[in-house]
Motif scaffolding. Structure first.
Motif, mmCIF file in Angstrom:
data_model
loop_
_atom_site.group_PDB
_atom_site.id
_atom_site.type_symbol
_atom_site.label_atom_id
_atom_site.label_comp_id
_atom_site.label_asym_id
_atom_site.label_seq_id
_atom_site.Cartn_x
_atom_site.Cartn_y
_atom_site.Cartn_z
ATOM 1 N N GLU A 116 0.825 -1.210 0.000
ATOM 2 C CA GLU A 116 0.000 0.000 0.000
ATOM 3 C C GLU A 116 0.862 1.263 0.000
ATOM 4 O O GLU A 116 0.544 2.237 -0.692
ATOM 5 C CB GLU A 116 -0.954 -0.009 1.186
ATOM 6 N N LYS A 159 -9.648 -1.619 -2.342
ATOM 7 C CA LYS A 159 -9.316 -0.574 -1.378
ATOM 8 C C LYS A 159 -8.852 0.641 -2.169
ATOM 9 O O LYS A 159 -7.948 0.546 -2.983
ATOM 10 C CB LYS A 159 -8.219 -1.019 -0.413
ATOM 11 N N ILE A 189 -6.903 3.960 -2.485
ATOM 12 C CA ILE A 189 -5.687 4.423 -1.833
ATOM 13 C C ILE A 189 -5.630 5.936 -1.724
ATOM 14 O O ILE A 189 -5.110 6.481 -0.771
ATOM 15 C CB ILE A 189 -4.434 3.881 -2.587
#
Length: 140
Positions: free
Chosen positions: A87, A137, A139
């Motif tokens: 990430e 997800k 970011i």
């Protein structure tokens, strides 16, 4: 009458790329240079390989293809550290979304804990009796 034949991918690859390029130009003034790369992370405990993560980047998207942690090292936050590293790299690369998939008997709860949202579940995928969960997800 249309004739349908089974072919090797390489025999139609240029045709497919041309069609997709035309579609993209219809929706965007110019086509950005396609960014593609494979990102591979390896986690070690001492000298022993304990876990790995492999992701594919295309444009502003990162798809986590594999996340593996050796049974001997599970429960030691190695998977979490690999995900956090991926990430952080994604943020540095200005990635918008990270996606991944997992089978029902693998790590769905883990990905929820990492802040991923399950946006689809397909039953009997890729075989009967298995459910495939798809996660995303954002970011940025």
């Amino acid at each position: 009458m249309v004739r349908i034949e089974r072919r090797e991918f390489e025999q139609v690859e240029a045709f497919i790329e041309t069609i997709f390029r035309e579609q993209t130009l219809d929706h965007f003034e110019e086509i950005r240079e396609k960014i593609e790369e494979t990102i591979t992370l390896a986690a070690y405990k001492g000298e022993e390989l304990a876990g790995s993560l492999v992701a594919q980047r295309k444009y502003d998207h990162l798809y986590i293809q594999y996340l593996t942690v050796s049974t001997a090292f599970q429960g030691q936050n190695i998977g979490t550290q690999l995900m956090e590293t991926a990430e952080n790299l994604a943020r540095e690369m200005d990635i918008v979304n990270i996606t991944l998939r997992t089978r029902h008997y693998q790590a769905a709860d883990f990905y929820h804990k990492c802040g991923y949202t399950c946006y689809a579940t397909l039953e009997d995928m890729p075989m009967r009796g298995v459910a495939m969960h798809y996660f995303v997800k954002r970011i940025v």
